[in-house]
Design an enzyme around this catalytic site. Structure first.
Site, mmCIF file in Angstrom:
data_model
loop_
_atom_site.group_PDB
_atom_site.id
_atom_site.type_symbol
_atom_site.label_atom_id
_atom_site.label_comp_id
_atom_site.label_asym_id
_atom_site.label_seq_id
_atom_site.Cartn_x
_atom_site.Cartn_y
_atom_site.Cartn_z
ATOM 1 N N THR A 34 0.887 -0.980 0.307
ATOM 2 C CA THR A 34 -0.118 -0.067 -0.031
ATOM 3 C C THR A 34 0.941 1.273 -0.051
ATOM 4 O O THR A 34 0.779 1.972 -0.592
ATOM 5 C CB THR A 34 -0.865 -0.004 1.109
ATOM 6 O OG1 THR A 34 -1.470 -1.013 1.354
ATOM 7 C CG2 THR A 34 -1.545 1.096 1.706
ATOM 8 N N GLN A 252 -0.690 -15.329 -2.530
ATOM 9 C CA GLN A 252 -1.846 -14.747 -2.103
ATOM 10 C C GLN A 252 -3.482 -14.833 -2.493
ATOM 11 O O GLN A 252 -4.458 -14.941 -2.564
ATOM 12 C CB GLN A 252 -1.382 -13.443 -1.379
ATOM 13 C CG GLN A 252 -0.814 -13.630 -0.141
ATOM 14 C CD GLN A 252 -0.672 -12.579 0.934
ATOM 15 O OE1 GLN A 252 -1.503 -12.132 1.860
ATOM 16 N NE2 GLN A 252 0.372 -11.579 0.377
#
Length: 763
Positions: A34, A252
């Site tokens: 992020t 993921q």
């Protein structure tokens, strides 16, 4: 400029300052993705390479979009309100609002959420006299959304049988009705935008020219249509095309069941001729032993883009592994270990218990409730608060007391049996006038309404008669079948989880009978107490005092169980702001992190889930799910499994998960002696031997026992009570006694049978 790039590690700095070319950033768990995304946007704006309006940033949640905008506001003195940062659906809504005429939509078009969409479909089926039992509304909704997610209109869907042809026709009807009403569902937002840009070249080139920098978060979770949409916006292959900065982690990717295609990452690298592939491998979350376990585990997957997480935080504590004899012992061990952590200063909110299936939470919740430890079920509801469980409990409440109006109203028309609001209004009016319960008022309602209500009463009375001399667990089983709850949820896309929960209610009843000391053979319900009965607290437990007989009778197992369910659904859920332990599925845990994490139920058939064996690359997705679970832990990681587990009301004998044997031994600490994978006790399973050795050993056992039936591992057999199963192991024979086989009977679980007694047939 220097402040903006301050504290970035070399890989993060390289990613943030890449030239204006398409790039793929492999961002491992806890690697600061992020921060990289946000800093990349700020750097592009600050260096004058793009204006705020020239950025298109796609996130997968509104929360992530808001966080990105908040961080940008703190980094730069700019107004972020006009920036195109949001989810796929949010950005498509914005574009369609601006070009509604070209998209064939009214300016005031409304968006249907999933609940509105389901109601819309129900009305559509009713208006067209379609039997909603043959074509359940939820089935049609999932069919329509699935087709749209693939970019397909009704005319493009392959109708390979009569049922699918009907669904395609209903999809066409649905689209036409939506168009007339001026409404769109979530999937339509993306598909309508894609179609608009595909056919309208000037508009497409306008946005391609405007958005010279396109940034995408969680790229591994994109589905086929989302990837096509991105290619269209980026102008793939054209000179006008913008640079796509894709950030994701193929390790993921855990949402294949939602349509996510992990292959989009490899396709992007190939189709966009990506020259800049940067791996963010520096982890800022977990200690070394945890990361080493994650790295070694995920190496067993094929077709990875490949990366290796590392940390400067040191090795930390080893990963602790616990084998328990049962799921109850497993839950109690977790509670005791959590208490130790809390005594050492850990916050309860920094301790998470993860499980593969929602149904597993029941035993853990019961242990927490018994220990009086506040907890919170993240992203879901507690066991006794789940809708399907509340429906089942309502049926059981009517079995115990048919005059319970709340229970009556909850299930009188669930599953649907044609009893509408008008019929219930009539019934309620009669009940008020006669001053009786709604159940007792049914005979006073005439006409079609009275007939439908009478059928429901007949169902309840029939179930009461059928179960009045049965033990509680057997009673619960029959109620689940008679009520049609199990059949109802079989038609839902997500019904498998609900069915698992309902079957766990049988396990809850079994455990309750055992813990409370009720005779397992005693009837759960032996007819209602007299109308004069009153409930008193004797100080030694509640008793029913019958005023007619003047003799106390102990509360029935059913009444006691219903009281227990109400109490467990009571106040133990933590209040807002209260320090509480966190319970959640592994899917819900993605994106979160905790100081201490317990991963429970690591057994074959549970994690990895038994369904994974039936799907292409299913076990690899389960392994990615395990990877996500491991990387949620910062300091302490506990892995647990049990030899037996009560599922669907039956005790199952388990073999530990293959994932435990794929972890690096040097990072582990076994709290119980490590033995070879086994089905029962310390007996070695034939699965652990070379095929020839296993065959020779078993043949010798048969020879010694004089059994010439030639049973073998892997053979399909049938049993009069348990149905069809498969032999997974054979023990004994010769000097060790009679020959015994461990047989997996599917829904009845694993059974060990004496082959000299069991009447097995070969299938």
């Amino acid at each position: 400029m220097q402040n903006l790039l301050h504290n970035l590690n070399p890989e993060q700095l390289a990613a943030v300052t890449l030239p204006a070319q398409s790039a793929l950033i492999l961002a491992g768990a806890g690697s600061g993705k992020t921060r990289v995304l946000t800093t990349r946007i700020a750097w592009l704006i600050q260096t004058g390479q793009v204006s705020p309006g020239g950025i298109l940033a796609v996130t997968f949640t509104n929360k992530a979009a808001k966080e990105m905008l908040t961080r940008l506001s703190a980094m730069l003195p700019i107004n972020t309100r006009g920036m195109w940062i949001g989810t796929f659906h949010g950005l498509c809504n914005r574009l369609l609002r601006a070009h509604h005429r070209d998209a064939g939509l009214p300016s005031t078009f409304q968006i249907l959420d999933s609940g509105d969409q389901l109601s819309f479909i129900k009305r559509l089926l009713k208006a067209n006299n379609i039997d909603d039992e043959k074509f359940p509304p939820k089935t049609l909704m999932y069919f329509i959304n699935g087709a749209k997610d693939q970019g397909l209109r009704a005319a493009q869907v392959d109708a390979y049988d009569d049922f699918n042809r009907k669904l395609v026709g209903l999809y066409d009807l649905y689209d036409a009705q939506c168009q007339r009403d001026g409404v769109v569902d979530f999937a339509e937002l993306l598909l309508r935008t894609y179609e608009l840009l595909s056919r309208n070249q000037p508009l497409r080139e306008h946005y391609q020219d405007r958005f010279r920098h396109i940034l995408v978060d969680e790229f591994q979770d994109t589905n086929d249509l989302q990837y096509k949409w991105l290619k269209l916006m980026a102008g793939e292959g054209s000179k006008k095309g913008g640079a796509v900065f894709a950030v994701g982690d193929d390790d993921q990717s855990i949402y294949a069941f939602r349509g996510a295609n992990v292959g989009n990452m490899s396709a992007f690298e190939r189709e966009f001729q990506v020259q800049n592939l940067i791996k963010l491998e520096q982890n800022y979350r977990s200690h070394g032993h945890i990361l080493d376990s994650a790295n070694v585990l995920i190496e067993h997957n094929s077709k990875r883009l490949g990366k290796n997480l590392r940390t400067d935080a040191g090795h930390g504590e080893p990963v602790r592994i616990m084998e328990s004899s049962s799921d109850i012992q497993e839950a109690n061990w977790i509670i005791e270990e959590a208490k130790n952590l809390i005594r050492e200063g850990s916050l309860r909110s920094e301790i998470a218990i993860l499980y593969r299936s929602n149904a597993q939470s029941r035993v853990i919740e019961h242990a927490l409730f018994t220990a009086n430890i506040p907890y919170r079920v993240y992203g879901g509801q507690r066991f006794f608060e789940r809708a399907e469980i509340k429906h089942a409990i309502a049926y059981l409440q009517l079995m115990d007391n048919p005059h319970n109006d709340s229970a009556f109203l909850r299930v009188v028309n669930f599953p649907t049996r044609g009893i509408g609001a008008r019929s219930l209004e009539q019934l309620q009016d009669v009940a008020r006038q006669q001053n009786i319960s709604m159940y007792a008022a049914v005979p006073y309602v005439a006409g079609k309404a009275g007939s439908s209500l009478a059928s429901f009463v007949k169902l309840i009375e029939g179930a009461r008669f059928e179960t009045q001399n049965l033990p509680l667990p057997e009673m619960v089983k029959i109620v689940l079948e008679v009520s049609s709850l199990l059949t109802h949820y079989q038609t839902e896309k997500e019904g498998a989880d609900r069915i698992e929960n309902l079957e766990q209610l049988v396990s809850a009843a079994t455990l309750f009978v055992s813990e409370e000391g009720f005779n397992k053979e005693a009837p759960a319900f032996a007819g209602p107490a007299s109308s004069n009965a009153v409930l008193l607290d004797s100080g030694n437990g509640d008793q029913i005092i019958d005023a007619d007989a003047a003799l106390p009778t102990v509360m029935s197992p059913l009444s006691a169980f219903l009281s227990h369910a109400s109490l467990e659904a009571g106040d133990n859920q933590a209040q807002a702001g209260q320090d509480a332990m966190q319970l959640m599925t592994v899917h819900s845990a993605k994106g979160l992190e905790f100081d201490a994490v317990f991963i429970t139920g690591l057994e074959e058939g549970l994690f990895p889930h038994e369904n994974s064996a039936q799907e292409e690359s299913g076990v690899e997705e389960e392994r990615r799910l395990m990877y996500v679970a491991i990387t949620r832990a910062r300091k302490r990681l506990y892995l647990s499994f049990s030899q037996t587990r009560m599922l669907h009301g039956q005790t199952r004998y388990n073999m530990r998960s293959r994932f435990l044997d794929e972890l690096p031994e040097e990072s582990l600490k076994w709290l119980t002696p490590r033995v070879q994978p086994t089905w029962f006790g310390n007996k070695k399973s034939a699965w652990d031997e070379a095929p020839d050795d296993a065959a020779n050993r078993i043949a010798q056992s048969f020879k010694q026992s004089g059994d010439n039936m030639n049973w073998r591992i892997g053979q399909n057999v049938a049993h009069a009570k348990f149905g069809e199963g498969v032999i997974v192991n054979i023990n004994g024979g010769g000097g060790s006694g009679s020959l015994r086989a461990q047989i997996n009977f599917g829904k009845f679980g694993m059974k060990e049978l004496d082959l000299s007694i069991a009447k097995l047939e070969k299938v």
